[in-house]
Design a protein around this motif. Structure first.
Motif, mmCIF file in Angstrom:
data_model
loop_
_atom_site.group_PDB
_atom_site.id
_atom_site.type_symbol
_atom_site.label_atom_id
_atom_site.label_comp_id
_atom_site.label_asym_id
_atom_site.label_seq_id
_atom_site.Cartn_x
_atom_site.Cartn_y
_atom_site.Cartn_z
ATOM 1 N N THR A 35 0.845 -1.185 0.000
ATOM 2 C CA THR A 35 0.000 0.000 0.000
ATOM 3 C C THR A 35 0.885 1.241 0.000
ATOM 4 O O THR A 35 1.718 1.413 0.894
ATOM 5 C CB THR A 35 -0.933 0.048 1.225
ATOM 6 N N VAL A 36 0.705 2.074 -1.011
ATOM 7 C CA VAL A 36 1.491 3.298 -1.144
ATOM 8 C C VAL A 36 0.551 4.492 -1.109
ATOM 9 O O VAL A 36 -0.463 4.524 -1.815
ATOM 10 C CB VAL A 36 2.298 3.309 -2.456
ATOM 11 N N GLY A 37 0.879 5.475 -0.288
ATOM 12 C CA GLY A 37 0.066 6.676 -0.195
ATOM 13 C C GLY A 37 0.627 7.792 -1.052
ATOM 14 O O GLY A 37 1.842 7.971 -1.124
ATOM 15 N N LEU A 38 -0.260 8.523 -1.733
ATOM 16 C CA LEU A 38 0.098 9.752 -2.421
ATOM 17 C C LEU A 38 -0.500 10.891 -1.620
ATOM 18 O O LEU A 38 -1.732 11.005 -1.511
ATOM 19 C CB LEU A 38 -0.459 9.773 -3.854
ATOM 20 N N VAL A 39 0.353 11.728 -1.041
ATOM 21 C CA VAL A 39 -0.141 12.766 -0.144
ATOM 22 C C VAL A 39 0.341 14.129 -0.611
ATOM 23 O O VAL A 39 1.440 14.273 -1.150
ATOM 24 C CB VAL A 39 0.311 12.481 1.310
ATOM 25 N N GLY A 40 -0.484 15.131 -0.390
ATOM 26 C CA GLY A 40 -0.148 16.499 -0.778
ATOM 27 C C GLY A 40 -1.411 17.343 -0.780
ATOM 28 O O GLY A 40 -2.529 16.829 -0.633
ATOM 29 N N GLU A 41 -1.241 18.646 -0.950
ATOM 30 C CA GLU A 41 -2.383 19.545 -0.963
ATOM 31 C C GLU A 41 -3.255 19.319 -2.197
ATOM 32 O O GLU A 41 -2.844 18.689 -3.162
ATOM 33 C CB GLU A 41 -1.897 20.997 -0.963
ATOM 34 N N SER A 42 -4.459 19.884 -2.176
ATOM 35 C CA SER A 42 -5.318 19.853 -3.351
ATOM 36 C C SER A 42 -4.614 20.557 -4.502
ATOM 37 O O SER A 42 -4.011 21.612 -4.321
ATOM 38 C CB SER A 42 -6.647 20.565 -3.055
ATOM 39 N N GLY A 43 -4.689 19.958 -5.682
ATOM 40 C CA GLY A 43 -4.048 20.535 -6.846
ATOM 41 C C GLY A 43 -2.602 20.136 -7.034
ATOM 42 O O GLY A 43 -1.930 20.612 -7.951
ATOM 43 N N SER A 44 -2.106 19.237 -6.191
ATOM 44 C CA SER A 44 -0.701 18.839 -6.291
ATOM 45 C C SER A 44 -0.449 17.827 -7.408
ATOM 46 O O SER A 44 0.688 17.625 -7.818
ATOM 47 C CB SER A 44 -0.215 18.258 -4.959
ATOM 48 N N GLY A 45 -1.509 17.168 -7.884
ATOM 49 C CA GLY A 45 -1.354 16.197 -8.973
ATOM 50 C C GLY A 45 -1.543 14.760 -8.557
ATOM 51 O O GLY A 45 -1.330 13.843 -9.371
ATOM 52 N N LYS A 46 -1.971 14.516 -7.322
ATOM 53 C CA LYS A 46 -2.124 13.151 -6.822
ATOM 54 C C LYS A 46 -3.145 12.351 -7.637
ATOM 55 O O LYS A 46 -2.867 11.239 -8.098
ATOM 56 C CB LYS A 46 -2.561 13.170 -5.345
ATOM 57 N N THR A 47 -4.334 12.909 -7.779
ATOM 58 C CA THR A 47 -5.404 12.199 -8.476
ATOM 59 C C THR A 47 -5.065 11.990 -9.944
ATOM 60 O O THR A 47 -5.340 10.930 -10.519
ATOM 61 C CB THR A 47 -6.734 12.966 -8.341
ATOM 62 N N THR A 48 -4.459 12.994 -10.582
ATOM 63 C CA THR A 48 -4.068 12.850 -11.985
ATOM 64 C C THR A 48 -3.081 11.710 -12.164
ATOM 65 O O THR A 48 -3.182 10.916 -13.105
ATOM 66 C CB THR A 48 -3.452 14.158 -12.511
ATOM 67 N N LEU A 49 -2.131 11.601 -11.237
ATOM 68 C CA LEU A 49 -1.162 10.506 -11.299
ATOM 69 C C LEU A 49 -1.875 9.165 -11.201
ATOM 70 O O LEU A 49 -1.599 8.244 -11.983
ATOM 71 C CB LEU A 49 -0.134 10.663 -10.174
ATOM 72 N N ALA A 50 -2.816 9.039 -10.261
ATOM 73 C CA ALA A 50 -3.534 7.780 -10.082
ATOM 74 C C ALA A 50 -4.395 7.448 -11.304
ATOM 75 O O ALA A 50 -4.387 6.315 -11.807
ATOM 76 C CB ALA A 50 -4.396 7.843 -8.831
#
Length: 363
Positions: A35-50
């Protein structure tokens, strides 16, 4: 064994004023069962990466460069039909941020699970798929008879669990969980996180957890990747990220993470706003908000440096860990000075004990 290997991924969005570099040169690998977490503020690109992993992107998005290799198959080379049949749901599923938006409102939840199962498993009958849906509901603490209900008949927490049932219905190798507990109260949130982990363990799937909540990733993830300005700026095992980070942005996120063992803790916010990814400029994208930025931080993009055990950091000053960690814990470091570009190399923002000592030696 490496399940997913992402290298140099660039996913951009077309906007009126140019291309938004939402994911910019991201590299990440996932092992089976991890399990790997992608963490950061809104707009950082986390969801786009996923979402790039299964190319579940809007029409104005484009994967410009990079490789996404899943179990030896290059995902970017697959046609849409091949992607739907071979990868989406059957091998990689997604739990969206808002479960209600993930279901079609005109069909019952059970019908939608049956459709997914029978599309990917030609030898599974609708009756068998329906029974599987009932079993999943039961495992997730939902009355199995509610497979005949429509999405709007579910509460927020129940809808989220139903979406988990859909995501796990084909025992995928990888689950992408995008803020799966957003807008839920802490009791339901904790219950859902426990349920996801239990089901994940049962089917031995890997998971990418997308969130802005450090407490969620610290509780659920083996490793954490910190994302800022479309880039992964630090990645390590969860304990290292929480207790011994090296990047100033990670240190800033940690300041906003409450420690229940410290009654006197003062939470410290990161001043400023995320960068404009249409024109982010040169250098480190965190420099405009970083109290430790030097002139080099504005001029050159930092290389990714390794610090052992999979700990990688993209920061010019990551070697100065003791100084950074000490100063980052002070509110004055972040809020009692004017952030901005230094006038020259000898005037770093926020002071620099190492730089000052070097100047004295040079003199």
């Amino acid at each position: 064994m490496t399940l997913l290997d992402i290298n140099g991924l660039k996913t951009y969005y077309r906007a009126d004023d140019g291309w938004v570099r939402a994911t910019d040169d991201a590299s990440l690998s996932i092992e089976r069962g991890e399990t790997v977490g992608l963490v950061g503020e809104s707009g950082s690109g986390k969801t786009t990466l996923a979402k790039s992993i299964i190319r579940l992107l809007p029409d104005n998005a484009e994967i410009r460069d990079g490789s996404i290799e899943f179990e030896g198959t290059e995902v970017t080379d697959l046609s849409d039909r091949e992607l739907r049949k071979q990868i989406r749901w059957s091998e990689i599923s997604m739990i969206p941020q808002n479960a209600m938006n993930g279901f079609d409102p005109v069909y019952t939840v059970g019908e939608q699970i049956v459709e997914v199962v029978t599309y990917h498993e030609n030898d599974t009958s609708k009756a068998e798929a329906r029974e599987r849906a009932r079993d999943l509901f039961d495992d997730l603490g939902i009355d199995p008879d509610r497979v005949d209900d429509y999405p709007h008949q579910f509460s927020g927490g129940m809808a989220q669990r139903a979406m988990i049932a859909l995501a796990l219905s084909l025992s995928p190798s990888l689950v992408l969980a995008d803020e799966p507990t957003t807008a839920l109260d802490v009791v339901i949130q904790d219950r859902i996180l426990d349920t996801i982990k239990e089901m994940q363990t049962e089917i031995n799937s890997a998971m990418i957890m997308v969130t802005h909540d450090m407490s969620v990733v610290s509780e659920t993830c083996d490793r954490i990747a910190v994302v800022y300005g479309g880039r992964i700026v630090e990645i390590a095992d969860a304990e290292t990220i929480i207790t011994n980070p090296r990047h100033p942005y990670t240190l800033g996120l940690r300041n906003a993470f409450p420690d229940i063992s410290d009654d006197d803790q003062e939470l410290i916010s990161i001043p400023g706003t995320p960068p404009d990814l249409v024109d982010p400029g040169e250098g480190c994208r965190f420099a405009p908000r970083c109290p430790f930025a030097r002139e080099e931080c504005w001029k050159a993009t930092p290389e990714t440096e390794s610090y052992g055990n999979g700990h990688r950091v993209k920061c010019h000053r990551a070697d100065e860990i003791d100084y950074l960690q000490e100063e980052a814990g002070k509110k004055s470091t972040w809020h009692d000075q004017e952030l901005g570009r230094p006038s020259d190399d000898t005037a770093p923002i926020g002071g620099d004990q190492k730089a000052e000592s070097e100047v004295e030696l040079d003199d």
